[in-house]
Design a protein around this motif. Structure first.
Motif, PDB file in Angstrom:
ATOM      1  N   UNK B  11      10.973   8.815 -11.964  1.00 15.99           N
ATOM      2  CA  UNK B  11      11.799   8.635 -11.591  1.00 15.99           C
ATOM      3  C   UNK B  11      10.996   8.823  -9.848  1.00 15.99           C
ATOM      4  N   UNK B  12       9.624   9.584 -10.127  1.00 15.64           N
ATOM      5  CA  UNK B  12       8.410   9.683  -9.547  1.00 15.64           C
ATOM      6  C   UNK B  12       8.812   7.684  -8.852  1.00 15.64           C
ATOM      7  N   UNK B  14       9.926   5.458  -8.867  1.00 16.30           N
ATOM      8  CA  UNK B  14      11.294   4.557  -8.271  1.00 16.30           C
ATOM      9  C   UNK B  14      10.673   5.052  -7.102  1.00 16.30           C
ATOM     10  N   UNK B  15      11.090   6.508  -6.569  1.00 18.85           N
ATOM     11  CA  UNK B  15      11.193   7.042  -6.007  1.00 18.85           C
ATOM     12  C   UNK B  15       9.877   6.399  -4.329  1.00 18.85           C
ATOM     13  N   UNK B  16       8.368   6.784  -5.172  1.00 21.79           N
ATOM     14  CA  UNK B  16       7.062   5.932  -4.026  1.00 21.79           C
ATOM     15  C   UNK B  16       7.734   4.796  -4.179  1.00 21.79           C
ATOM     16  N   UNK B  17       7.777   3.444  -4.957  1.00 24.20           N
ATOM     17  CA  UNK B  17       8.311   2.323  -4.978  1.00 24.20           C
ATOM     18  C   UNK B  17       8.668   2.024  -4.079  1.00 24.20           C
ATOM     19  N   UNK B  18      10.107   3.113  -4.296  1.00 20.28           N
ATOM     20  CA  UNK B  18      11.200   2.444  -2.623  1.00 20.28           C
ATOM     21  C   UNK B  18      10.313   3.026  -1.400  1.00 20.28           C
ATOM     22  N   UNK B  19       9.830   4.069  -1.075  1.00 16.38           N
ATOM     23  CA  UNK B  19       9.324   4.344   0.069  1.00 16.38           C
ATOM     24  C   UNK B  19       8.165   4.024   0.410  1.00 16.38           C
ATOM     25  N   UNK B  20       7.821   2.639   0.024  1.00 13.66           N
ATOM     26  CA  UNK B  20       6.985   1.920   0.430  1.00 13.66           C
ATOM     27  C   UNK B  20       6.451   0.560   0.077  1.00 13.66           C
TER      28      UNK B  20
END
Lengths: 161, 663
Positions: B11-12, B14-20
């Protein structure tokens, strides 16, 4: 491995790791870029046996983020109306988790990123953070309490700290 | 939901991937790391060199006599005449074409005597010393450079846009150097000057580019060669991979025997149809749009510097060497000051006239727009008609675009007379094809021609689309377009805003010598360093303001960071468009020796003109006409809890009060 191969393999990972440290995409990119530049300038040093450039870049990212990025970001959180950049939680694709991360202290977030995202053993977390094993456990325990209070407790119930 | 640690990690991730996903890194070994957002530019970089050098056509230098006589010449002749030179394909066009033609054939060195590279000689008067002979020199500078698949700039002006700065200077020395296992040619430059602004750039003291000596014969640049009278024009950008930190573009290096002499290209030539192929410095300046006054001023400064040079040489032979040097410096400085004062007066008069014209045009345009009303058009025909009524044909368009729900990219498009004249994507790179960028009319046409328009909104006054989702061809999957966040600034608005900001900057104080090595690291600040004005100076940091293109920026330099030392990441720079000159506040990071923290507040121009006040519950405020600085001790304030900084801005457009909690 030459540097371009390393870059291709690690750049995205490093960028994501830096985002977890900064919670800001542009700052993460600047931070990760600086780390990669530093890695490039000393790439020859990594050719010796036993070198771990992937770990090295994470450690450098942690160190750099503690000095510059943390302070800048903390200040931005104080000036919601003067600084136009939206809060991380307003733009996040996973707002619950973003809120939870945003509430963590920097060291706690570093520990969470290394332990649960990079999937490193506690001893390696301690090594890369430059702190003792006990301190890592302490940061993770505090992070766990905060995450449990922010996220669905069931999500964290099975976390091994 | 999976609640295992792995699930949290995922989940971390996915979040980091989306935000970057909207940002990306650039391989420092492949791009100019000093300007990581300048994509699409081919620099003479080591990795490219390493790959291409094996396939490129190598220039061969066959020495006639002692291998080391050029570098450490005995004084009779550091000759590079009569050397043979062969490209891998034998046609002698080593740099301009044919990348890969010689791939794998192992040729390049020593097998092509038929194409001589040089007719002249580096006749030297002493050990390692040569006079300016371009026929002999240029082949040396080209030797070992790989062929590049370069996208030509098209003109000097366009190449200047791609480069951080364009400098001229004297080449004192040439040498080959090695760094990180790769070879470079270094030009040691003296008296470097930005030809556009006229600002001295002592930080540009070494210009380097990849050039590997692959010949079996000795490297003529193995030892440094000193020169008299050799000058260089260089379109350079920062590159931390080499000593000195500056690298030229493929088309960015020209050498001559004096500033008034022709400067042929060393590698590729960027000269456009209207540019001189081998420019003098003045011709280049004219091609770059430098005013005649500025050209004359810089020429006078160069002449003064040259006049001082013989005095320096004589000083070497006197007992009072320093006194003569000082006198020469003083004379040169006086001449330059006089030329600068005259040029500045003329420039200020011209700037005032241009500013007034810009203001008048902006006012006329606003009156025209005001007459249109502010009811948002409801339909495409209404919107198009509204847009046509504005008669706006010159403007800058900002927007984001994504296709088929994929990763979007912002873009900035300049339109003149309805046509795109310049466009950059979100990373500052120029798209390969301008017709991929949008104009307002182009957007209208696309919406009108689309099979399906999911939704569209129009700007309330000018009528241009601010957001639209459409499917150009319903029979094709994956071509759905989403253009959003469209903002338009007319050229008149932009010119008026620029003039306003310039006036504001001038009110702060005179331009100061910029911390060039540092600001070069902040991409835009290097483009207009002459405009830097000091907002605050304190024992531990300086805060500057400057305008760069259509942005106005604040730059903070910590004095603990020496200009020549490695960047520590402790400095801050931020910019905002001149048309939306923002209210700013910056935290200036705490400096360890003092333990103090700073908050810098720069009010908006409207507020500055109409009144503003600032107060704080803690710390000490230093308020000037232009900005405020709050000094706090971070260690003291954190434990007690929150405090407030109160900013009151007064404007006919509406008063505002900001209360900033801290802690």
């Amino acid at each position: 491995m030459d540097f371009p191969d390393f870059f291709r393999a690690e750049a995205d990972q490093l960028l994501r790791f830096c985002w977890m440290l900064t919670l800001d995409a542009e700052e993460a990119a600047d931070l990760a870029q600086e780390v990669m530049e530093r890695a490039y300038t000393r790439w020859d040093d990594f050719q010796a046996p036993g070198q771990n450039p992937a770990g090295w870049v994470r450690t450098v990212a942690v160190n750099l983020s503690r000095s510059r990025w943390r302070r800048v970001r903390r200040f931005r959180s104080l000036l919601p109306r003067l600084v136009s950049r939206p809060a991380v939680t307003a733009v996040a694709s996973d707002p619950d988790l973003a809120v939870a991360l945003d509430g963590l202290a920097a060291r706690q977030r570093e520990a969470v990123a290394l332990r649960y995202w990079a999937d490193l053993p506690l001893a390696e977390c301690a090594h890369e953070m430059g702190i003792s094993l006990g301190s890592v456990k302490q940061h993770l325990a505090r992070a766990h309490r905060h995450l449990a209070a922010t996220l669905d407790p069931a999500v964290l119930e099975e976390l091994v700290l | 939901m999976n609640s295992s640690p792995k699930a949290l990690g995922k989940r971390l991730d996915d979040l980091a991937r989306n935000e970057t996903r909207r940002v990306q890194l650039h391989d420092p070994s492949l791009v100019s790391v000093g300007s990581p957002r300048r994509q699409g530019r081919l620099w003479l970089v080591p990795a490219v060199l390493a790959v291409v050098a094996m396939t490129a056509m190598l220039v061969v230098w066959q020495r006639a006599d002692s291998p080391t006589s050029v570098a450490a010449g005995s004084g009779d002749s550091a000759s590079i005449t009569d050397r043979g030179a062969a490209a891998a394909d034998g046609d002698g066009d080593a740099l301009g074409e044919g990348a890969g033609e010689g791939a794998g054939d192992g040729r390049g060195a020593g097998d092509g005597d038929d194409d001589s590279l040089g007719e002249g000689s580096l006749a030297g008067g002493g050990a390692g010393h040569a006079e300016c002979d371009l026929a002999a020199l240029v082949p040396v500078l080209r030797a070992g450079i790989p062929t590049f698949d370069d996208q030509p700039a098209g003109s000097f002006a366009q190449l200047a846009d791609r480069s951080q700065i364009v400098v001229v200077g004297d080449v004192a020395e040439l040498r080959r150097a090695e760094a990180t296992g790769r070879e470079y040619i270094e030009l040691v430059v003296e008296h470097a000057v930005d030809v556009v602004t006229g600002v001295a750039r002592p930080d540009v003291d070494v210009i380097a580019y990849g050039a590997e000596w692959a010949d079996s014969s000795p490297d003529p640049l193995a030892e440094p060669i000193a020169f008299d009278g050799l000058t260089v024009i260089a379109f350079v950008s920062p590159w931390s991979g080499v000593r000195g930190g500056w690298a030229p573009g493929v088309e960015g290096l020209y050498v001559g025997c004096g500033f008034d002499s022709p400067h042929p290209a060393v590698i590729e030539n960027a000269a456009g149809p209207d540019d001189p192929a081998e420019p003098t410095v003045a011709e280049l300046q004219a091609a770059l749009g430098v005013s005649a006054t500025e050209i004359a001023r810089q020429a006078a400064a160069r002449a003064a510097a040259q006049a001082a040079a013989p005095d320096r040489a004589e000083a070497d032979e006197t007992d009072d060497e320093q006194a003569v040097i000082d006198a020469a410096d003083e004379a040169a400085g006086a001449a330059e000051d006089a030329a600068r004062a005259a040029a500045q007066a003329a420039a200020e008069a011209e700037a005032a006239r241009v500013a007034q014209e810009a203001q008048d045009e902006a006012r006329r345009e606003q009156e025209r727009i005001d007459a249109l009303g502010s009811l948002a058009p409801a339909t495409l025909p209404e919107a198009r008609e509204r847009w046509q009524q504005t008669q706006i044909t010159d403007y800058r368009l900002y927007y984001g675009e994504s296709v088929a729900g994929g990763q979007g990219t912002p873009a900035v498009v300049d339109v003149v007379a309805g046509d795109i004249v310049h466009a950059v994507d979100g990373f500052g790179a120029v798209p390969n094809e301008l017709d991929h960028a949008w104009t307002v009319v182009g957007l209208f046409d696309a919406i009108e021609a689309a099979d399906v328009v999911q939704d569209v909104t129009f700007e309330s006054t000018l009528g241009y689309p601010t957001e639209v989702r459409f499917d150009p061809d319903a029979t094709i999957d994956g071509d759905e377009v989403h253009v959003h966040s469209v903002e338009l600034v007319t050229s008149a608005e932009l010119a008026a805003a620029n003039a306003r900001v310039d006036a504001w900057l001038a009110s702060i104080g005179p331009p100061i010598d910029p911390p060039t090595q540092l600001i070069a690291r902040h991409e835009r600040s290097g483009e207009n360093p002459g405009a830097l004005r000091m907002l605050f100076t304190r024992p531990d940091f300086d805060a500057f303001s400057y305008r760069a293109d259509e942005s106005v920026c604040i730059l903070v330099r910590h004095k603990s960071v020496d200009d020549s030392s490695q960047y520590t990441g402790e400095d801050v720079a931020t910019c905002a468009g001149t048309t939306d000159f923002a209210r700013w506040a910056l935290q200036l990071t705490r400096t360890p020796p003092t333990g103090l923290g700073y908050i810098l507040v720069v009010p908006a121009l409207d507020d500055l003109e109409e009144g503003w006040t600032v107060s704080a519950e803690v710390g000490e405020l230093e308020v000037t006409e232009h900005a405020a600085l709050l000094v706090v001790d971070e260690e003291d304030i954190l434990p007690p809890g929150p405090f407030r900084i109160t900013l009151e801005f007064h404007c006919s457009c509406g008063d505002e009060t900001y209360v900033l909690p801290f802690g």
